[in-house]
Enzyme design. Structure first.
Site, mmCIF file in Angstrom:
data_model
loop_
_atom_site.group_PDB
_atom_site.id
_atom_site.type_symbol
_atom_site.label_atom_id
_atom_site.label_comp_id
_atom_site.label_asym_id
_atom_site.label_seq_id
_atom_site.Cartn_x
_atom_site.Cartn_y
_atom_site.Cartn_z
ATOM 1 N N GLU A 143 0.766 -1.244 0.000
ATOM 2 C CA GLU A 143 0.000 0.000 0.000
ATOM 3 C C GLU A 143 0.798 1.296 0.000
ATOM 4 O O GLU A 143 0.698 2.101 0.934
ATOM 5 C CB GLU A 143 -0.992 -0.016 1.175
ATOM 6 N N GLU A 256 -5.594 -8.023 -0.782
ATOM 7 C CA GLU A 256 -6.363 -7.684 0.421
ATOM 8 C C GLU A 256 -7.788 -7.344 0.019
ATOM 9 O O GLU A 256 -8.013 -6.527 -0.875
ATOM 10 C CB GLU A 256 -5.789 -6.472 1.169
#
Ligand SMILES: *[C@@H]1O[C@H](CO)[C@@H](O)[C@H](O)[C@H]1NC(C)=O
Ligand SMILES: *[C@@H]1O[C@H](CO)[C@@H](O)[C@H](O)[C@H]1NC(C)=O
Ligand SMILES: *[C@@H]1O[C@H](CO)[C@@H](O)[C@H](O)[C@H]1NC(C)=O
Ligand SMILES: *[C@@H]1O[C@H](CO)[C@@H](O)[C@H](O)[C@H]1NC(C)=O
Length: 329
Positions: A143, A256
């Site tokens: 991320e 995710e």
């Protein structure tokens, strides 16, 4: 020079032999606990309970994503490798996920923080250690977000790819993270156009081992912090799939996604999302849900089995039906 040697010696033989199977599974968190979104770390992290691999794999789970703090990888991996080996022993693929948001202690890689060489050195060392494990997948960064200059991130990713191959890890798949928390929605327009151009020094002319890494939650702000679910994401994922196909038939992993442990509003939507992933293999290689591991069952997104044995309702309703069929046990 070293990478060119690998390319001619091993590249095409390995490339022709295998394609990555459809993958499905779960993040087992713990060694990322207390990594903040500015890349600082208040360790020491927690080991994910080892029983979980024997619990999830017989159900069909063949992918585990194992987050770790970059700070824990200096100078050793502590007990991380014990977890990696336990997961690999179930015949699963394992994503090694450095969970640092493109940062180290508040500073951004190649933008005032660690140099590309320092970041690539992490992956050179990891890949030297894991080069004989064909089911390891290198998750180059969790991320990246709020990058002042998006164009400075892809050179860091290329540096890490080159380091993995230079270390002799030539057959393994590599995940390329995008921007905006590696958002699936942002990938085709923000970072994807840059990442499309990255190359694999072990396979000149082929990028099939470079996979796009995307995340997507189902709450209104895509944060995964609410249990009030508003979308099954299939519009966003269809846009991604169309873009991947139009740009050389590339592939992505949804590494995710997730929902409330026992929130019935999530059951249908997450199930639809994961069915979409399943039905769009091989463009979408698979998914890993967030998260089991060292979370206890009170965390809203927890997939940790109660009393070591009883799966979260969300797992039973939405995740297990979309796992690959069990093949190993
Ligand atoms: C990627 O490479 C192509 C072909 O060389 C080039 O036209 C394009 O501008 C590059 N994209 C980016 C974002 O650099
Ligand atoms: C899930 O929620 C339902 C409805 O609130 C409740 O009856 C059930 O006991 C819960 N199950 C678990 C395992 O928490
Ligand atoms: C996702 O939701 C939309 C809107 O409700 C619906 O049209 C679509 O069929 C759903 N996708 C799947 C795969 O069920
Ligand atoms: C877990 O075990 C405890 C103690 O035996 C028991 O009270 C509890 O009901 C169990 N929880 C579930 C979800 O079965």
């Amino acid at each position: 020079m070293r990478t060119a040697t690998f390319a001619t010696a091993l590249g095409f033989a390995v490339s022709a032999a295998v394609a990555i199977p459809r993958l499905g599974g779960v993040n087992t968190a713990g060694y990322d606990f207390m990594v903040y979104t500015d890349g600082s770390f208040d360790g020491p992290g927690t080991q994910p309970p080892l029983y979980q691999y024997g619990h999830f794999s017989p159900q069909g789970t063949n992918l585990y994503r194992l987050p770790f703090a970059w700070q824990l990888a200096t100078p050793t991996l502590h007990y991380y490798n014990e977890v990696v080996q336990t997961a690999l022993a179930t015949n699963a693929y394992v994503i090694l996920d450095v969970h640092n948001y493109a940062r180290w202690n508040g500073e951004i890689i190649n933008q005032g923080g660690p140099t590309i060489e320092q970041y690539a050195s992490l992956w050179y060392q990891m890949a030297s250690f894991y080069k004989n494990e064909p089911r390891v997948i290198y998750g180059l960064m969790n991320e990246p977000h709020d990058l002042p200059d998006n164009s400075l991130w892809p050179p860091a990713v290329q540096g890490a790819i080159n380091a993995v191959r230079a270390a002799g890890s030539v057959s393994q798949y590599i995940l390329m993270p995008g921007s905006s928390w590696t958002s699936a929605a942002a990938m085709p327009t923000e970072m994807g156009p840059y990442l499309l151009n990255l190359t694999d020094p072990a396979y000149p002319g082929s990028k099939e081992r470079l996979l796009f890494d995307v995340h997507k939650y189902l709450d209104y702000d895509n944060s995964g912090t609410h249990t009030n679910y508003v979308t099954n994401n299939t519009d966003i994922l269809q846009t991604l799939v169309t873009w991947l196909k139009a740009n050389g038939n590339r592939q992505a992993i949804l590494s995710e996604t997730g929902g409330g442990r026992n929130d019935s509003s999530c059951f249908t939507m997450l199930g639809e999302e994961l069915a979409f992933i399943k039905n769009n293999y091989p463009t979408m290689v698979g998914f890993s849900a967030w998260a089991a591991g060292a979370f206890d069952t009170t965390y809203i997104l927890s997939l940790t089995p109660a009393n070591y044995t009883i799966d979260a309702p969300l797992w039973d309703y939405a995740i297990r039906p979309n796992l690959p069929p069990p093949t190993y046990f």
